[in-house]
Write an enzyme that holds these catalytic residues in place. Structure first.
Site, PDB file in Angstrom:
ATOM      1  N   LYS A 186      -1.114  64.859  35.013  1.00  0.00           N
ATOM      2  CA  LYS A 186       0.342  64.865  35.160  1.00  0.00           C
ATOM      3  C   LYS A 186       0.980  65.210  33.811  1.00  0.00           C
ATOM      4  CE  LYS A 186       4.048  61.803  36.901  1.00  0.00           C
ATOM      5  NZ  LYS A 186       4.349  60.458  37.443  1.00  0.00           N
ATOM      6  N   SER A 210       4.866  56.006  42.124  1.00  0.00           N
ATOM      7  CA  SER A 210       4.639  57.443  41.915  1.00  0.00           C
ATOM      8  C   SER A 210       3.203  57.918  42.018  1.00  0.00           C
ATOM      9  CB  SER A 210       5.184  57.864  40.558  1.00  0.00           C
ATOM     10  OG  SER A 210       6.571  58.049  40.660  1.00  0.00           O
ATOM     11  N   SER A 232       6.773  60.445  41.890  1.00  0.00           N
ATOM     12  CA  SER A 232       6.978  61.588  41.037  1.00  0.00           C
ATOM     13  C   SER A 232       5.734  62.405  40.738  1.00  0.00           C
ATOM     14  CB  SER A 232       7.578  61.102  39.716  1.00  0.00           C
ATOM     15  OG  SER A 232       6.653  60.266  39.029  1.00  0.00           O
TER      16      SER A 232
HETATM   17  N1  GLN Z   1      10.373  56.966  42.810  1.00  0.00           N
HETATM   18  C1  GLN Z   1      10.561  55.903  41.865  1.00  0.00           C
HETATM   19  C2  GLN Z   1      11.644  56.284  40.886  1.00  0.00           C
HETATM   20  O1  GLN Z   1      12.236  57.267  41.113  1.00  0.00           O
HETATM   21  C3  GLN Z   1       9.277  55.616  41.160  1.00  0.00           C
HETATM   22  C4  GLN Z   1       8.955  56.588  40.111  1.00  0.00           C
HETATM   23  C5  GLN Z   1       7.665  56.335  39.446  1.00  0.00           C
HETATM   24  O2  GLN Z   1       6.856  55.528  39.892  1.00  0.00           O
HETATM   25  N2  GLN Z   1       7.472  57.007  38.321  1.00  0.00           N
HETATM   26  O3  GLN Z   1      11.913  55.633  39.932  1.00  0.00           O
END
Ligand code: GLN
Length: 487
Positions: free
Chosen positions: A74, A173, A149
């Site tokens: 990532k 995420s 994400s």
């Molecule tokens: N979707 C969640 C957010 O937008 C989690 C994001 C993540 O785990 N990096 O914060």
């Protein structure tokens, strides 16, 4: 095929490292123009490394556990000498002068970097649509999102562009995109894995973990990346157990609780619910004892998270001021105008929204009403879990209330987007390990994931339960056709 099987083939010379990476680059060339899982592909370097490994192998050198295994990373994990963009214009040209601990450990274990994967900008999002460099598609149906994400990392494994990948999980995420893409995603216990070199989003929640096509590979990746790191003071000083040792042992007598509050959700799709309840039945047939437990404040997780995570983000992202890090956008000479312009042009809408919420929640007049209150609710959520773990060994929930939604579906509705992490966020707030494993497909042929949550540092048994379920259910043997998924 599991990493263990690839390893045997490589050792026996039935396949070379070079052939293995070339296979993956061939697939990347075939599908990634459209899929867009990668922001950067590392072909030349990976091929040179593969050749080195092949030469070493043929001269009889014993190689480390992941030698020749193609992995993707990532793009919020620092890789020395290669860009780390966080899918943000702010870091579009940032080349890290150092290597993150987790990637350093992977390279030492012989893994080969295939490329850096797409994400929601600074890991804020649930669909990989907030990337400043364009969205990633869902490998099963191209009009759907891959989740986020870490959507690029999940899609890359699902589409066969690498054998494993790393993501980061602050509120879901890793697990949510794993469930949307039909792969395994593991968020370790907070502190199990070093965050050194992970670009910080919300430091008390962030954790790095693997995406793989099966549970035993997740154990192998965790084996390499876990363990204390003097560079990260939040990393636990705890010895690393053998995560694969008990994986194939029977789970008879293991107590698994279904969190009542998760299954009463209004937004929970019927197909998702049925699949997860079927998984519970299958676990029961393996000798697990299934019961219902209550975590009364489970559903408060989302409100709590959307105070704490933006607060921490607003502090962490203050460093991008056009001076110390990242890009600088300048029209006028004053420092404050330069900083304001840099932040307005460098950050996308979602990141700006989080900074604003966080700055507000931490401001002198509101810190007690919002930030402090959220921390108190966080404690209550942790206590609910500890109570539940007095009754059961593991908790089972759906990973996400729905399967992958259509691209653009939540474009103008951040709240609807936030709700897709309703079921994953509580484990982050409590620092618990949790894994998403495929447990079925919906009527459209989109994968469904179930989530197993364990108590702190219970990864060995968590992986064991997940592995036994995976072996019993054989979900992937019934896989429908996907747009970018190899059959
Ligand atoms: N979707 C969640 C957010 O937008 C989690 C994001 C993540 O785990 N990096 O914060």
């Amino acid at each position: 095929m599991a990493i263990a099987e690839w390893r045997q083939k490589l050792i026996k010379g039935e396949v070379s490292s070079l052939e293995l990476v070339d296979e993956h680059f061939k697939r990347i060339k075939k599908v990634d123009d459209k899929l867009h899982a990668f922001l950067f592909v590392n072909e030349e370097h990976a091929r040179a490394k593969a050749l080195e490994l092949d030469n070493a192998r043929s001269s009889g050198v014993e190689l480390p556990p992941l030698a020749g295994i193609p992995v993707a990373i990532k793009d919020n994990l620092c890789t020395k000498g290669i860009k780390t963009t966080c899918s943000s214009k702010m870091l579009e040209n940032f080349v890290s002068p150092y290597e993150s601990t987790v990637t350093d450990r992977l390279w030492k274990a012989g893994a080969l970097l295939v490329g850096k994967t797409n994400l929601d900008e600074f890991a804020m999002g649930s669909s990989t649509e907030t990337s400043a460099f364009g969205a990633t598609l869902n490998p099963w149906k191209s009009n759907r999102v891959p989740g986020g994400s870490s959507g690029g990392s999940a899609a890359a494994v699902a589409a066969g562009l690498c054998i494993a990948s790393l993501g980061s999980d602050t509120g879901g995420s890793i697990r949510q995109p794993a469930s949307f893409c039909g792969v395994v995603g593991l968020k370790p216990t907070y502190g199990r894995v070093s965050r050194w070199g992970l670009v910080a989003f919300a430091s008390s929640l962030d954790q790095v973990g693997p995406f793989t096509s099966n549970v035993s590979d997740a154990a192998e990746l965790l084996q390499v990346i876990a363990g204390q790191d003097p560079k990260d003071s939040t990393c636990l000083d705890h010895s690393v157990p053998d995560f694969s040792e008990f994986i194939s042992h029977p789970i008879k007598g293991t107590r698994i609780g279904l969190i009542k509050e998760c299954f009463d959700q209004k937004g929970l799709s019927k197909e998702v619910k049925e699949s997860v309840l079927k998984a519970a039945k299958q676990l029961e047939s393996l000798g697990a004892e299934i019961s219902e437990v209550s975590c009364p404040r489970f559903n408060d997780g989302i409100a709590t998270y959307y105070v704490i995570a933006p607060s921490e983000a607003s502090a962490n992202l203050a460093r991008y001021d056009g001076v110390k890090y990242g890009a600088r956008f300048q029209e006028k000479d004053s420092l404050s105008e330069m900083t304001a312009l840099t932040r307005a042009k460098g950050f996308g809408n979602e990141v700006q929204r989080r900074i604003l919420i966080g700055t507000y929640a931490l401001s002198a007049g509101y810190v007690d009403a919002y930030y402090k209150k959220a921390q108190q609710v966080r404690t209550l959520i942790c206590r609910d879990f500890q109570k539940a773990f007095e009754q059961v060994d593991f908790l089972l929930t759906p990973t996400s209330p729905t399967t992958a939604f259509e691209s653009g579906a939540h474009e103008n509705d951040p709240l609807a987007m936030y709700l897709s992490d309703l079921l994953t966020i509580p484990a982050n707030l409590a620092g618990l390990p949790a894994i998403s494993v495929p447990c079925g497909f919906d009527g459209l042929g989109l994968p469904i994931g179930c989530q197993l949550i364990g108590n702190v540092l219970e990864e060995p048994r968590l992986l064991q339960v997940a592995y036994q379920y995976e072996q019993e259910a054989q979900i992937m043997s019934m896989q429908p056709k996907g747009d970018f998924v190899p059959s």
